[in-house]
Design a protein around this motif. Structure first.
Motif, PDB file in Angstrom:
ATOM      1  N   LEU A   1       1.302  -1.312   0.238  1.00 15.90           N
ATOM      2  CA  LEU A   1       0.450   0.249  -0.095  1.00 15.90           C
ATOM      3  C   LEU A   1       1.200   1.459   0.024  1.00 15.90           C
ATOM      4  CD1 LEU A   1      -2.876  -0.806   2.820  1.00 15.90           C
ATOM      5  CD2 LEU A   1      -2.991   0.380  -0.204  1.00 15.90           C
ATOM      6  N   LYS A   2       2.142   1.792   0.915  1.00 12.54           N
ATOM      7  CA  LYS A   2       2.883   2.833   1.054  1.00 12.54           C
ATOM      8  C   LYS A   2       3.363   3.040  -0.073  1.00 12.54           C
ATOM      9  CE  LYS A   2       6.285   4.223   3.367  1.00 12.54           C
ATOM     10  NZ  LYS A   2       7.103   4.610   5.133  1.00 12.54           N
ATOM     11  N   GLU A   3       3.579   2.282  -0.951  1.00 12.91           N
ATOM     12  CA  GLU A   3       4.745   1.597  -2.077  1.00 12.91           C
ATOM     13  C   GLU A   3       3.776   3.229  -2.813  1.00 12.91           C
ATOM     14  OE1 GLU A   3       7.524  -0.928  -4.434  1.00 12.91           O
ATOM     15  OE2 GLU A   3       7.575  -0.786  -3.182  1.00 12.91           O
ATOM     16  N   ALA A   4       2.823   1.431  -3.455  1.00 15.93           N
ATOM     17  CA  ALA A   4       1.842   1.554  -4.451  1.00 15.93           C
ATOM     18  C   ALA A   4       1.143   3.241  -4.451  1.00 15.93           C
ATOM     19  CB  ALA A   4       0.515   0.796  -4.665  1.00 15.93           C
ATOM     20  N   ALA A   5       1.021   3.965  -3.256  1.00  9.84           N
ATOM     21  CA  ALA A   5       0.020   5.359  -2.484  1.00  9.84           C
ATOM     22  C   ALA A   5       1.279   6.333  -3.189  1.00  9.84           C
ATOM     23  CB  ALA A   5      -0.016   5.445  -1.194  1.00  9.84           C
TER      24      ALA A   5
END
Length: 363
Positions: free
Chosen positions: A317-321
């Protein structure tokens, strides 16, 4: 060499631009093939025929001293040991004589250019026949194939790959002619004679193993310049006579790119780098379309983009956001929208697999 009227017209126009006098391009039989004076095209030029037969420049001091002839100089032009034409320059011989040697040089340059073009066209046609035989099983005489390969130092057992460049021919993209020129230049600089263009959007190159690695930087530069307008698929290594397999693999590599967004990664894929895509690439097109439509048909472009980036970041999630320039909570909201619209939760491992497969086969 047989000269067509278009080439002859190019010659007379070029010479006139230099000297400012009317020019005639006369065949050895005396017929005027091209002239800056349109009325004279197709008429007979007596002194022109004589100049061709005698093999030397003849001058005429007065109009109509010979049939169909005006005063001027008439210079036979030889190419490869044969008289190809007579260049007639109308005007006072004392004034136009100085242009005779220039006319010969200009004509020689145009003949040389035409010969090179004809030679290049002949090589391309020869290469096309060989490639189509290797990739598609089209018939070719065994001796013609052998002669071609020997000419360029190749054998049927050499290890080669087939590379396919697919060009986006959409109206809103850059000029495809300019892209094509760059691709042809790269193919020629790569040193391989086995390449062709397939209308409307495919360039195919069969490259020897040793050369492909040496020339990889050329394709990187091509992608840097034209970006999302190009996709490049490279097949696996096979013997030259088995390039139909490498061509199929290059197609699968291209197919694996179809679900990627323009800015989601490199637009060059080698078959050797693939795993799951090999199976997906073997599926019929209508099956892929039916499956992706069934799973993803209700998603808008925003949801599709979020899903693609989410999967490209291995569901982190963090990387994609960060890649999407949005907050994690916003991405969670978008993924929840995907779940509601498709019935498959991208944060559930098994259901995410279904979504991932549908994204992979999406055209």
């Amino acid at each position: 060499m047989n000269i067509d009227s278009k080439t002859a017209r190019q010659i007379v126009d070029t010479i006139r631009d230099v000297c400012g006098h009317d020019i005639n391009f006369i065949r050895p039989d005396g017929k005027i093939l091209a002239s800056t004076d349109p009325v004279r095209v197709g008429t007979f030029h007596e002194i022109g025929r004589q100049a061709a037969r005698q093999g030397q420049m003849l001058e005429v001091a007065e109009d109509d001293a010979f049939y169909g002839t005006q005063k001027g100089v008439n210079l036979p032009f030889f190419w490869r040991g044969e008289c190809q034409a007579v260049i007639g320059i109308s005007g006072d011989p004392d004034q136009v004589r100085k242009y005779a040697i220039l006319a010969r040089k200009v004509t020689g340059l145009i003949f040389r250019e035409r010969e090179l073009m004809m030679s290049s066209r002949s090589r391309q046609e020869e290469a096309r026949a060989v490639i189509q035989a290797l990739l598609y099983g089209q018939s070719i005489r065994k001796e013609n194939l052998t002669d071609f390969l020997q000419k360029y130092g190749l054998t049927e057992t050499d290890s080669c790959r087939t590379l396919i460049i697919r060009v986006d021919t959409g109206a809103e993209g850059p000029d495809t002619d300019l892209i094509g020129q760059d691709i042809r230049r790269i193919f020629e600089n790569a040193g391989s004679r086995l390449w062709l263009f397939e209308y409307p959007d495919r360039y195919i190159l069969i490259e020897e193993k040793k050369r492909l690695k040496e020339n990889s930087f050329r394709f990187d530069r091509l992608l840097d310049k034209w970006g999302p307008c190009l996709d490049i698929g490279i097949g696996g290594l096979h013997r030259l006579k088995d390039q139909r397999l490498s061509e199929r693999e290059a197609q699968i590599a291209l197919s694996s790119l179809s679900s990627r967004l323009p800015d989601s990664g490199r637009r060059l894929v080698c078959y050797d780098e693939l795993d799951l895509e090999i199976l997906l690439g073997a599926l019929p097109g209508d099956v892929k379309e039916s499956f992706s439509g069934k799973i993803l048909g209700g998603l808008d472009q925003k949801a599709l983009r979020c899903l693609a980036v989410y999967f490209s970041c291995d569901c982190r999630l963090k990387e994609a956001a960060h890649a999407l320039f949005i907050h994690e909570n916003t991405l969670k909201y978008q993924l929840d929208r995907v779940r509601k619209m498709t019935g498959f939760d991208p944060r559930n491992f098994r259901q995410a697999q279904i979504l991932y497969l549908a994204m992979q086969v999406k055209g």
